[in-house]
Design a protein around this motif. Sequence first.
Motif: not given
Length: 64
Positions: A15-39
Amino acid sequence: MLTFLLWILLLVIAPPLALLALVLYPLVWLLLLPFRIVGIAVDGVLKLIWAVVTLPARVLGWRG
């Protein structure tokens, strides 16, 4: 759907790892968004260059 089922499985197993993944997923998505736009922009520029390079052949009747 498969991702959700895998997350539920992770929630049952760790459960702690799943909750961590749930919190980090949007942050990782936001960090990768500029690379998608550049692509997308680079893809558009390369398609434009390809269209300009092949324009004379298409005007002369080449079917590609």
